[in-house]
Enzyme design. Structure first.
Site, PDB file in Angstrom:
ATOM      1  N   HIS A 137     -87.394 -42.627  42.924  1.00  0.00           N
ATOM      2  CA  HIS A 137     -87.194 -43.621  43.813  1.00  0.00           C
ATOM      3  C   HIS A 137     -87.953 -43.143  44.991  1.00  0.00           C
ATOM      4  CE1 HIS A 137     -83.334 -42.168  46.047  1.00  0.00           C
ATOM      5  NE2 HIS A 137     -83.984 -41.164  45.944  1.00  0.00           N
ATOM      6  N   GLU A 138     -88.374 -44.606  45.932  1.00  0.00           N
ATOM      7  CA  GLU A 138     -89.187 -44.307  47.049  1.00  0.00           C
ATOM      8  C   GLU A 138     -90.688 -43.984  46.718  1.00  0.00           C
ATOM      9  OE1 GLU A 138     -87.906 -46.010  49.161  1.00  0.00           O
ATOM     10  OE2 GLU A 138     -85.798 -45.464  49.116  1.00  0.00           O
ATOM     11  N   GLY A 139     -91.208 -44.424  45.574  1.00  0.00           N
ATOM     12  CA  GLY A 139     -92.395 -44.067  45.005  1.00  0.00           C
ATOM     13  C   GLY A 139     -92.278 -42.746  43.911  1.00  0.00           C
TER      14      GLY A 139
END
Length: 599
Positions: free
Chosen positions: A440-442
């Protein structure tokens, strides 16, 4: 939870010996503070975390939220914990006094967040999302938007989310389809679907403030036409009074491998008339505004990964000290008592790896927090340097801990053996919770492309040059230290390799093609991470070696542990960069040329 959330000696070392945190009180913004007030805030966080967060850590994993009859229900302890967190002032800890904040430095609030993350990362997520969303509104919102939403978010009455991902697009934000149509009253009607929205629905707060990426009708395609909107679950008037339900519907909850206590939602905007949204800032600048939250969240991911790794390390260390099994290889008499497994070399090796990973990662995350403080309160030179460095380090601060502190959790399970694989011990939950962080978050792959494809070339390579200069200063500081000087030589050699290799790769963009070079970007990311963490360990080792002569017996053991972990990482892990560099120099096409049909 019988073990301390974090070793107080470790945190004091990181904040006050490795970093000059106490000296921040010389800056005007922190003039009311001292080490005593920083420690008081940390002690309060520890008490709240121990009393309200840690006790239901296992329960939120076993009893995840449920969506029934249009309402999300979850353990009541989650709300009790978040209310205690808000009452202690931690939602506004870094904000101005005028906003009800404490004006604490970011490096201190980073440490505080780590304490809550190690206690119960799922419950803490609701608070972190709210803090991040409030920061975006604080930086980019209008005066009316700040007045309407900020006070309630900072005192815990409203929570916040970030709504980026769509079912068809994932990380490809330029392909989003959520639309925004201007209304006669200046608001926008938002229509579309979002997925994997953490904290997207619950009954923990009076309202949920969604920050939503959408495209205004007629705006350019791709990322150039994305705008950012405030879309509350319930409408709010200028006086702060909550009104009718907005056209935001929960389509369902997603059921995760770990991190089960945080709702992961599918949200539909505009099933009826279009959800009312308020444009933040200028049209088509939404991605720039949201990345303020994203970059903050990425460092938060790194800190969360670090603390989950740290929790597993502490549990496996305690287990190894207290679990008798086996005898030394030379012992032939089975009537002799069994020895604690920490006395077996292979177990000590696994513990040493964990220590190197988690304490190296902690040094990196707190260093990033200190850079945020320099950007906010330093002089012009400090601000410019810190901004350059933080931008470069963010993909590494997110990805390295999420990869290697996950490995630390894997090692913790291995140390506990069969017990580690059961739910009777917490290390398997730490592993499952931490497995989210490389995603998550890239994803880590996206961070790799961002680092090699963009970050190292920005400002004509000034950020990478500055990092190399900083590492060089540390290498020079090791001169004359008997233990650290040989380690420093290895780190210095690695920086020379990084400089040569990066220049070669950037030249190869023109000859081999950008796509071929970026196909191996993850190897470059890992190589850079190894060098960066070696620097973090060399910094710790220098402090430890200098302190040894005057150390007490307990401190002597602490410092020798630091030196041994630095020796391990730089001797065992750093040399992996050399075979990695050979692959990168060749722009090896093995992965790039693999075809779909060949699988």
């Amino acid at each position: 939870m019988s073990l301390p959330l974090i070793n107080p000696r470790e945190l004091a070392f990181q904040l006050y010996e490795l970093l000059p945190t106490a000296e921040l009180s010389r800056r005007e913004r922190f003039a009311d503070h001292s080490r005593d007030t920083f420690d008081a805030a940390i002690d309060t966080a520890r008490r709240v975390a121990e009393d309200y967060f840690a006790p239901h850590h296992r329960e939120v994993d076993e009893h995840e939220p449920v969506f029934e009859d249009g309402v999300v229900t979850m353990l009541p302890q989650v709300k009790v914990a978040l209310d205690a967190y808000a009452e202690a002032g931690f939602l506004a800890a870094h904000h101005d006094y005028e906003l009800g904040g404490m004006q604490l430095p970011q490096v201190v609030t980073q440490a505080i967040q780590g304490i809550f993350q190690v206690a119960n990362i799922a419950t803490q997520s609701y608070a972190l999302l709210t803090v991040a969303a409030a920061n975006v509104i604080h930086h980019f919102g209008s005066a009316q938007q700040k007045q309407r939403f900020l006070p309630a978010m900072l005192d815990g009455r409203f929570t916040g989310t970030m709504c980026l991902t769509e079912p068809h697009a994932g990380s490809s934000l330029g392909d989003l389809r959520t639309s925004a149509e201007l209304q006669t009253d200046g608001t926008y009607a938002i229509s579309g679907n979002k997925i994997f929205i953490s904290g997207g629905d619950h009954e923990l707060s009076q309202n949920i403030v969604h920050l939503v990426l959408a495209r205004i009708k007629g705006a350019p395609s791709g990322t150039r036409g994305i705008s950012l909107f405030i879309v509350p679950k319930f409408l709010v008037d200028d006086s702060g009074t909550i009104g009718e339900r907005n056209d935001v519907a929960l389509a369902g909850l997603l059921h995760k491998m770990g991190w089960r206590g945080t709702t992961s939602t599918m949200l539909n905007f505009g099933e009826k008339r279009g959800a009312t949204g308020y444009l933040i800032g200028e049209p088509n600048q939404g991605l720039r505004y949201m990345f303020h939250m994203m970059n903050e969240a990425r460092i938060g991911v790194g800190m969360g990964a670090t603390m989950l790794g740290y929790a597993g390390y502490q549990h496996s260390l305690d287990y190894a000290r207290n679990r008798p099994q086996g005898r030394p290889p030379q012992a032939k008499d089975f009537d002799t008592p069994q020895r604690p497994i920490i006395e077996h070399a292979d177990v000590r090796a696994m513990l040493l790896k964990q220590k190197a990973y988690v304490e190296g990662a902690l040094a990196l995350e707190l260093y990033c927090g200190a850079l945020v403080d320099d950007i906010a309160t330093g002089d012009d030179q400090q601000r410019d340097a810190a901004s350059l460095l933080l931008d470069l380090l963010t993909p590494l601060a997110k990805s390295w801990p999420s990869q290697y502190c996950l490995k630390a959790n894997e090692l913790a399970i291995q140390i506990l053996g069969g017990y580690g694989y059961t739910r009777d011990y917490p290390v398997e939950q730490y592993y499952r919770d931490n497995r989210l962080n490389p995603i998550h978050e890239g994803t880590n792959g996206i961070q790799a492309i961002d680092l090699l494809g963009r970050k190292v070339t920005q400002h004509k390579g000034a950020a990478l040059a500055l990092l190399q200069s900083k590492i060089g200063e540390t290498v020079s500081a090791a001169d004359g230290l008997s233990i650290c000087a040989p380690l420093a030589n290895s780190v210095g050699d690695s920086v020379a390799l990084l400089n040569e290799l990066t220049a070669h790769l950037l030249r190869s963009f023109a000859t081999a093609g950008g796509e071929a070079v970026l196909a191996n970007a993850s190897v470059y990311l890992d190589l850079c991470g190894r060098i960066l963490i070696s620097w973090m360990w060399l910094r710790q080792a220098i402090v430890a070696e200098r302190a040894l002569d005057s150390a007490t017996a307990d401190d002597s053991d602490f410092y020798r542990g630091k030196l041994q972990a630095a020796r391990y990482y730089i001797t065992w892990e750093l040399p992996e960069i050399y075979p990695q560099a050979e692959i990168l120099r060749r722009i090896d096409p093995t992965c790039f040329e693999m075809q779909d049909g060949w699988f």
